[in-house]
Write an enzyme that holds these catalytic residues in place. Structure first.
Site, PDB file in Angstrom:
ATOM      1  N   ILE A   1       0.829  -1.207   0.000  1.00  0.00           N
ATOM      2  CA  ILE A   1       0.000   0.000   0.000  1.00  0.00           C
ATOM      3  C   ILE A   1       0.862   1.254   0.000  1.00  0.00           C
ATOM      4  O   ILE A   1       0.619   2.201  -0.744  1.00  0.00           O
ATOM      5  CB  ILE A   1      -0.969  -0.004   1.191  1.00  0.00           C
ATOM      6  CG1 ILE A   1      -1.948  -1.171   1.047  1.00  0.00           C
ATOM      7  CG2 ILE A   1      -1.730   1.322   1.286  1.00  0.00           C
ATOM      8  CD1 ILE A   1      -2.917  -1.318   2.205  1.00  0.00           C
TER       9      ILE A   1
ATOM     10  N   ARG B   1      -3.550   0.198  10.799  1.00  0.00           N
ATOM     11  CA  ARG B   1      -4.048  -0.430  12.016  1.00  0.00           C
ATOM     12  C   ARG B   1      -3.927   0.573  13.159  1.00  0.00           C
ATOM     13  O   ARG B   1      -2.894   1.220  13.318  1.00  0.00           O
ATOM     14  CB  ARG B   1      -3.265  -1.705  12.362  1.00  0.00           C
ATOM     15  CG  ARG B   1      -3.499  -2.873  11.401  1.00  0.00           C
ATOM     16  CD  ARG B   1      -4.920  -3.385  11.477  1.00  0.00           C
ATOM     17  NE  ARG B   1      -5.160  -4.505  10.577  1.00  0.00           N
ATOM     18  CZ  ARG B   1      -5.562  -4.398   9.319  1.00  0.00           C
ATOM     19  NH1 ARG B   1      -5.744  -3.196   8.793  1.00  0.00           N
ATOM     20  NH2 ARG B   1      -5.775  -5.461   8.584  1.00  0.00           N
TER      21      ARG B   1
ATOM     22  N   ASP C   1      -8.713   6.033  10.030  1.00  0.00           N
ATOM     23  CA  ASP C   1      -9.763   5.097   9.620  1.00  0.00           C
ATOM     24  C   ASP C   1      -9.742   3.850  10.494  1.00  0.00           C
ATOM     25  O   ASP C   1     -10.596   2.977  10.344  1.00  0.00           O
ATOM     26  CB  ASP C   1      -9.583   4.714   8.143  1.00  0.00           C
ATOM     27  CG  ASP C   1     -10.729   3.874   7.607  1.00  0.00           C
ATOM     28  OD1 ASP C   1     -11.889   4.278   7.811  1.00  0.00           O
ATOM     29  OD2 ASP C   1     -10.462   2.815   6.992  1.00  0.00           O
TER      30      ASP C   1
ATOM     31  N   GLU D   1     -12.551  -1.282  17.993  1.00  0.00           N
ATOM     32  CA  GLU D   1     -13.532  -1.055  16.935  1.00  0.00           C
ATOM     33  C   GLU D   1     -14.746  -1.945  17.166  1.00  0.00           C
ATOM     34  O   GLU D   1     -14.582  -3.112  17.531  1.00  0.00           O
ATOM     35  CB  GLU D   1     -12.913  -1.367  15.565  1.00  0.00           C
ATOM     36  CG  GLU D   1     -11.756  -0.446  15.219  1.00  0.00           C
ATOM     37  CD  GLU D   1     -11.197  -0.705  13.828  1.00  0.00           C
ATOM     38  OE1 GLU D   1     -11.780  -1.518  13.072  1.00  0.00           O
ATOM     39  OE2 GLU D   1     -10.176  -0.095  13.481  1.00  0.00           O
TER      40      GLU D   1
ATOM     41  N   HIS E   1     -13.414   2.781   9.676  1.00  0.00           N
ATOM     42  CA  HIS E   1     -12.705   1.644   9.070  1.00  0.00           C
ATOM     43  C   HIS E   1     -13.369   1.207   7.765  1.00  0.00           C
ATOM     44  O   HIS E   1     -13.864   0.085   7.625  1.00  0.00           O
ATOM     45  CB  HIS E   1     -12.618   0.461  10.032  1.00  0.00           C
ATOM     46  CG  HIS E   1     -11.483  -0.465   9.696  1.00  0.00           C
ATOM     47  ND1 HIS E   1     -10.897  -1.294  10.615  1.00  0.00           N
ATOM     48  CD2 HIS E   1     -10.811  -0.681   8.529  1.00  0.00           C
ATOM     49  CE1 HIS E   1      -9.927  -1.993  10.042  1.00  0.00           C
ATOM     50  NE2 HIS E   1      -9.860  -1.632   8.762  1.00  0.00           N
TER      51      HIS E   1
END
Length: 314
Positions: free
Chosen positions: A157, A237, A261, A266, A285
């Site tokens: 990424i 993360r 995000d 979560e 997320h």
């Protein structure tokens, strides 16, 4: 004869059965979709005890040793994506539970990262809010051309982010513990020290795999090195950044702002400071929550279930 019991967990938008063709499975199995997210371990065990197959969305509901040890019927876990750190793979193997994964559409996370970076630089959310409230211009935007982006982790990424940044004529610097000069050069980035990255970057974007070594890799030490005009973005993360330190940094306006995000817990607790800090752009997320990605996730899930049922008949 009892039908195979299949659970689909954490389908927040109630869309799982609309991606892929579930019709043949619906005739031969009992499929139960859960749209809510529960965290109590006892409640999770009670909910899942009857199921032979559990389909999990990556890193939403954890499947720990304690939970897996009390699911006597479970034979197969299907997890979306290529890895899921919230499943105790060793325990699953010990209990005779197979773990299968799906394919993945890799463009979602980097595209969201860049969307957040652009939204920060041009104050998209506060300007839109201002207009809806009957006002007009409030902020002064930041040009990307000529600015420096620091990429923490130049992997699958991070390297895409480097390519995006080059298209916007930005300077790219990068650091990670194992990053080599050759790999940095390959992606058009300048290899710098961790300290140097945080000092010189106008935007810092984090792209590391979470591990015991990378947890809290960014703390007040690194945040204190950032320019007061700089922005921090994390779509990787949550635990990569020490949340307490970041909250303090944002409260004290030590940096211009941040976009997140991902989070330590979560879904994010309703009273969490990240829900109200004015210099934070927060999303729930959604990096991989795209139509193309979900199509792959659930089509592959259907195939994995069919393979499992086929093996059971032999």
């Amino acid at each position: 004869m009892k039908l195979p019991q299949i659970a689909i967990l954490d389908d927040y938008q109630n869309v799982a059965l609309s991606y892929g063709d579930w019709s043949s499975l619906q005739k031969t199995t009992n499929i139960v979709v859960f749209n809510d997210h529960i965290t109590d371990q006892t409640a999770i065990i009670k909910r899942l005890m009857q199921f032979d197959v559990i389909c999990v969305m990556r890193e939403r509901t954890p499947l720990t040793r304690e939970i897996l040890s009390q699911l006597p019927n479970l034979k197969l876990i299907i997890s979306t994506g290529l890895r899921n750190a919230s499943i105790d793979a060793k325990a699953a193997e010990e209990f005779g539970v197979t773990i299968s994964t799906t394919g993945y559409h890799a463009s979602g996370a980097p595209e969201l990262t860049w969307a957040l970076l652009l939204a920060l630089s041009r104050h998209i959310v506060p300007e839109s809010t201002s207009l809806r409230e009957g006002h007009w211009q409030k902020e002064i935007g930041v040009d990307l051309k000529g600015k420096t982006i620091g990429i923490v982790g130049l992997g699958n990424i991070g390297s895409v982010i480097a390519r995006y940044a080059k298209a916007f004529e930005m300077e790219v610097v990068a650091w990670s513990e194992n990053l080599t000069l050759e790999k940095a050069n390959e992606h058009g980035a300048k290899l710098v020290s961790k300290e140097g990255l945080f000092k010189m970057a106008d935007f810092v974007s984090v792209h590391l795999i979470l591990s015991s070594r990378s947890r809290n890799i960014i703390t007040s030490k690194e945040l204190s090195l950032m320019k007061p005009t700089a922005y921090l973005i994390n779509t990787s993360r949550g635990p990569l950044i020490n949340e307490t330190d970041l909250i303090a940094t944002l409260k004290n306006k030590r940096i211009a702002g941040a976009a997140l995000d991902v989070y330590e817990i979560e879904p994010l607790p309703t009273n969490h400071p990240f829900r109200w800090l004015p210099n934070l752009l927060a999303t729930p997320h959604i990096g991989y929550v795209t139509k193309d990605t979900y199509q792959i996730f659930y089509e592959d899930t259907i195939l994995r279930i069919k393979d499992f049922l086929s093996l059971r008949k032999r």
